[in-house]
Design a protein around this motif. Structure first.
Motif, short mmCIF file in Angstrom:
data_model
loop_
_atom_site.label_atom_id
_atom_site.label_comp_id
_atom_site.label_asym_id
_atom_site.label_seq_id
_atom_site.Cartn_x
_atom_site.Cartn_y
_atom_site.Cartn_z
N MET A 1 5.90 64.47 85.44
CA MET A 1 4.73 65.00 85.68
C MET A 1 3.79 64.29 84.52
O MET A 1 2.72 64.12 85.12
CB MET A 1 5.03 66.69 85.51
N SER A 2 4.14 64.21 83.50
CA SER A 2 3.41 63.69 82.56
C SER A 2 3.07 62.04 83.11
O SER A 2 1.87 61.66 82.66
CB SER A 2 3.84 63.47 81.01
N ALA A 3 3.94 61.52 83.54
CA ALA A 3 3.68 60.00 84.06
C ALA A 3 2.58 59.89 85.15
O ALA A 3 1.93 59.22 85.06
CB ALA A 3 4.87 59.58 84.43
N PHE A 4 2.51 61.01 85.83
CA PHE A 4 1.72 61.26 86.89
C PHE A 4 0.20 61.29 86.49
O PHE A 4 -0.76 61.30 86.77
CB PHE A 4 1.99 62.21 88.10
N ALA A 5 0.20 62.42 85.39
CA ALA A 5 -1.11 62.76 84.68
C ALA A 5 -1.49 61.47 84.10
O ALA A 5 -2.83 61.21 84.04
CB ALA A 5 -0.79 63.72 83.77
N TRP A 7 -1.16 58.47 84.98
CA TRP A 7 -1.51 57.49 86.25
C TRP A 7 -3.00 58.12 86.62
O TRP A 7 -3.92 57.14 86.83
CB TRP A 7 -0.48 57.54 87.16
N LEU A 8 -3.05 59.22 86.68
CA LEU A 8 -4.19 59.73 87.07
C LEU A 8 -5.60 59.61 86.27
O LEU A 8 -6.51 59.23 86.43
CB LEU A 8 -4.32 61.31 87.51
N THR A 9 -5.12 59.73 84.96
CA THR A 9 -6.02 59.55 84.03
C THR A 9 -6.54 57.86 83.84
O THR A 9 -7.83 57.94 83.77
CB THR A 9 -5.44 59.97 82.42
N GLU A 14 -10.66 54.24 85.31
CA GLU A 14 -11.19 52.91 86.15
C GLU A 14 -12.40 53.19 87.15
O GLU A 14 -13.13 52.11 87.32
CB GLU A 14 -10.16 52.33 86.57
N ALA A 15 -12.27 54.37 87.52
CA ALA A 15 -13.42 54.98 88.46
C ALA A 15 -14.83 55.09 87.97
O ALA A 15 -15.60 55.53 88.30
CB ALA A 15 -13.09 56.11 89.30
N GLY A 16 -14.94 55.16 86.32
CA GLY A 16 -15.99 55.48 85.76
C GLY A 16 -16.18 56.72 85.14
O GLY A 16 -17.22 57.20 84.52
N LEU A 17 -15.09 57.60 85.22
CA LEU A 17 -15.00 58.86 84.71
C LEU A 17 -14.46 59.07 83.29
O LEU A 17 -13.52 58.07 82.87
CB LEU A 17 -14.33 59.97 85.51
N THR A 18 -14.88 59.71 82.45
CA THR A 18 -14.33 60.02 81.17
C THR A 18 -13.17 60.87 81.50
O THR A 18 -13.44 61.95 81.71
CB THR A 18 -15.43 60.53 80.01
N ARG A 25 -1.85 67.74 81.97
CA ARG A 25 -3.05 67.95 82.09
C ARG A 25 -4.10 66.84 82.10
O ARG A 25 -3.79 66.03 81.24
CB ARG A 25 -3.74 69.21 81.37
N VAL A 26 -5.11 66.76 82.84
CA VAL A 26 -5.98 65.72 82.45
C VAL A 26 -7.52 66.46 82.57
O VAL A 26 -7.70 67.20 83.62
CB VAL A 26 -5.95 64.67 83.77
N ARG A 27 -8.24 66.25 81.73
CA ARG A 27 -9.65 66.50 81.46
C ARG A 27 -10.56 65.75 81.76
O ARG A 27 -10.59 64.50 81.32
CB ARG A 27 -9.96 67.31 80.10
N ILE A 28 -11.26 65.98 82.98
CA ILE A 28 -12.48 64.82 83.37
C ILE A 28 -13.90 65.37 83.11
O ILE A 28 -14.17 66.53 83.40
CB ILE A 28 -12.16 64.57 84.80
N LEU A 29 -14.81 64.44 82.39
CA LEU A 29 -15.95 64.71 82.08
C LEU A 29 -17.00 64.12 83.01
O LEU A 29 -16.75 62.70 82.98
CB LEU A 29 -16.13 64.60 80.51
#
Length: 93
Positions: A1-5, A7-9, A14-18, A25-29
């Motif tokens: 699950m951490s590997a998927f997190a 990957w998503l991070t 790469e898409a310009g999100l922090t 868990r992934v925190r997106i700003l």
């Protein structure tokens, strides 16, 4: 699950999100840092890995809300997350 997190991070970055990873868990700003969303990778009741919104719902496809995204549909996950964290803020007149 951490590997998927992870990957998503990376995909969010790469898409310009922090984006920052905290275990599963992934925190997106948002760029304005006004909106923040935290998603978590965990299995659903059938054992399928999914990312879940902070309000407890699995992330669905933006164009077909009946189809839940799997943890490996990273491009579609980034699109859905970007849609949530980049909502324009209405200013009062």
């Amino acid at each position: 699950m951490s590997a998927f997190a992870k990957w998503l991070t990376q995909a969010c970055q790469e898409a310009g999100l922090t984006a920052e990873q905290y275990g599963t868990r992934v925190r997106i700003l948002a760029q304005c840092h006004f909106l923040t969303e935290e998603v978590e990778c965990r299995p659903d009741t059938d054992g399928n890995l999914r990312f879940w919104w902070s309000w407890g719902k699995p992330i669905a496809d933006r164009h077909d809300h009946t189809r839940l995204l799997t943890a490996d549909e990273v491009d579609d996950l980034v699109v859905a997350i970007r849609h949530v964290v980049t909502i324009p803020v209405r200013r009062r007149p």
